[in-house]
Every structure is written in structure tokens, then in C-alpha cells.
Design a protein around this motif. Sequence first.
Motif, PDB file in Angstrom:
ATOM      1  N   GLN A   4      -1.506   3.973  -3.021  1.00  0.00           N
ATOM      2  CA  GLN A   4      -2.404   3.153  -3.827  1.00  0.00           C
ATOM      3  C   GLN A   4      -1.848   1.743  -3.985  1.00  0.00           C
ATOM      4  N   GLN A   5      -0.586   1.629  -4.327  1.00  0.00           N
ATOM      5  CA  GLN A   5       0.039   0.309  -4.475  1.00  0.00           C
ATOM      6  C   GLN A   5       0.050  -0.432  -3.144  1.00  0.00           C
ATOM      7  N   LEU A   6       0.343   0.286  -2.074  1.00  0.00           N
ATOM      8  CA  LEU A   6       0.362  -0.311  -0.740  1.00  0.00           C
ATOM      9  C   LEU A   6      -1.001  -0.918  -0.408  1.00  0.00           C
ATOM     10  N   LEU A   7      -2.071  -0.160  -0.632  1.00  0.00           N
ATOM     11  CA  LEU A   7      -3.415  -0.643  -0.334  1.00  0.00           C
ATOM     12  C   LEU A   7      -3.826  -1.802  -1.231  1.00  0.00           C
ATOM     13  N   GLU A   8      -3.525  -1.712  -2.520  1.00  0.00           N
ATOM     14  CA  GLU A   8      -3.907  -2.781  -3.439  1.00  0.00           C
ATOM     15  C   GLU A   8      -3.203  -4.085  -3.107  1.00  0.00           C
ATOM     16  N   ASN A  27      -7.878   8.511   0.324  1.00  0.00           N
ATOM     17  CA  ASN A  27      -6.785   7.558   0.492  1.00  0.00           C
ATOM     18  C   ASN A  27      -7.310   6.182   0.893  1.00  0.00           C
ATOM     19  N   CYS A  28      -8.207   5.647   0.053  1.00  0.00           N
ATOM     20  CA  CYS A  28      -8.821   4.354   0.361  1.00  0.00           C
ATOM     21  C   CYS A  28      -9.164   3.619  -0.923  1.00  0.00           C
ATOM     22  N   TYR A  37     -20.912  -0.916  -2.396  1.00  0.00           N
ATOM     23  CA  TYR A  37     -19.485  -0.963  -2.097  1.00  0.00           C
ATOM     24  C   TYR A  37     -19.242  -0.387  -0.712  1.00  0.00           C
ATOM     25  N   ARG A  38     -18.040  -0.632  -0.221  1.00  0.00           N
ATOM     26  CA  ARG A  38     -17.623  -0.033   1.051  1.00  0.00           C
ATOM     27  C   ARG A  38     -16.216   0.519   0.869  1.00  0.00           C
ATOM     28  N   LEU A  39     -15.851   1.407   1.737  1.00  0.00           N
ATOM     29  CA  LEU A  39     -14.513   1.980   1.708  1.00  0.00           C
ATOM     30  C   LEU A  39     -13.611   1.154   2.617  1.00  0.00           C
ATOM     31  N   TRP A  40     -12.426   0.846   2.129  1.00  0.00           N
ATOM     32  CA  TRP A  40     -11.442   0.100   2.919  1.00  0.00           C
ATOM     33  C   TRP A  40     -10.271   1.027   3.163  1.00  0.00           C
ATOM     34  N   ARG A  41     -10.018   1.367   4.442  1.00  0.00           N
ATOM     35  CA  ARG A  41      -9.048   2.399   4.801  1.00  0.00           C
ATOM     36  C   ARG A  41      -8.116   1.977   5.927  1.00  0.00           C
ATOM     37  N   PRO A  42      -7.296   0.947   5.750  1.00  0.00           N
ATOM     38  CA  PRO A  42      -6.429   0.519   6.852  1.00  0.00           C
ATOM     39  C   PRO A  42      -5.343   1.533   7.207  1.00  0.00           C
ATOM     40  N   LEU A  43      -5.067   2.496   6.346  1.00  0.00           N
ATOM     41  CA  LEU A  43      -4.078   3.527   6.687  1.00  0.00           C
ATOM     42  C   LEU A  43      -4.673   4.615   7.572  1.00  0.00           C
ATOM     43  N   ASP A  44      -6.006   4.703   7.606  1.00  0.00           N
ATOM     44  CA  ASP A  44      -6.675   5.753   8.384  1.00  0.00           C
ATOM     45  C   ASP A  44      -7.677   5.239   9.402  1.00  0.00           C
ATOM     46  N   ASP A  45      -8.065   3.986   9.309  1.00  0.00           N
ATOM     47  CA  ASP A  45      -9.100   3.433  10.178  1.00  0.00           C
ATOM     48  C   ASP A  45      -8.518   2.310  11.029  1.00  0.00           C
ATOM     49  N   ASP A  46      -8.583   2.473  12.338  1.00  0.00           N
ATOM     50  CA  ASP A  46      -8.024   1.468  13.251  1.00  0.00           C
ATOM     51  C   ASP A  46      -8.687   0.099  13.075  1.00  0.00           C
TER      52      ASP A  46
END
Length: 108
Positions: A4-8, A27-28, A37-46
Motif C-alpha cells: 500500500q505504501q509502495l503504491l501510494e 493489491n491496487c 474511478y479506475r484501478l491502478w495496478r503497476p505491481l500486477d499490470d504491465d
Amino acid sequence: MNDQQLLERAARAAGIGPILCYEKARNCLRIGDRKQYRLWRPLDDDGDALRLAVALLLDIEWWSSIQCVTVQRRGFGETIAWLGEESRSGALRRAITGVAAKIGITLP
């Protein structure tokens, strides 16, 4: 630093927001307003990870001979990820998000 901290912090570095909340199950981050809104998932989405790397002008260097990748931006150090056979893209996404989070820590 947890995910969570990493993404924020990575979102702060890239100017992505407003952040509605963190969704632990997926995990987004939810980005936008309550109606749209949209989901932001750089840990799971290329795609999200690549857009993050481009927005922050990150340097990515592959070392195929020793199976690792380095992600860096001048002044913020580097993140080195060792690439396993099944998790190459996952390791790269986490390295990109990690460097972005380091950048985000320095912002107000």
C-alpha cells in the motif's frame, strides 16, 4: 514498506490521483472520484508499470547473462531485481514501482 505504501508513494511521484483507497484484495489503488474511478495496478499490470516508468523517465537495463534488471533514475539510486523464469515481468514491475516510491518519498 508494504505494498500500500509502495503504491501510494509511486502514485505521488507520477502525479496520479486523487487516490480514493487501497484495495487489499486486488493489491491496487482506486484512482479518481466516487462516481468514476479506475484501478491502478503497476505491481500486477504491465501497462500501468510501463506508463509509470515512462512518466518518471526511468532507465531500465536488462542483464540477460546474470538474469537481473536494474531500474534507476539519476539521484534516486537503483533497484536491482533478480529474474526467475516464471516471474520476470513481476520482478520488473516491482522494481519500477520501487524506484517510483523512492522518488515519491522526496515529494511534499
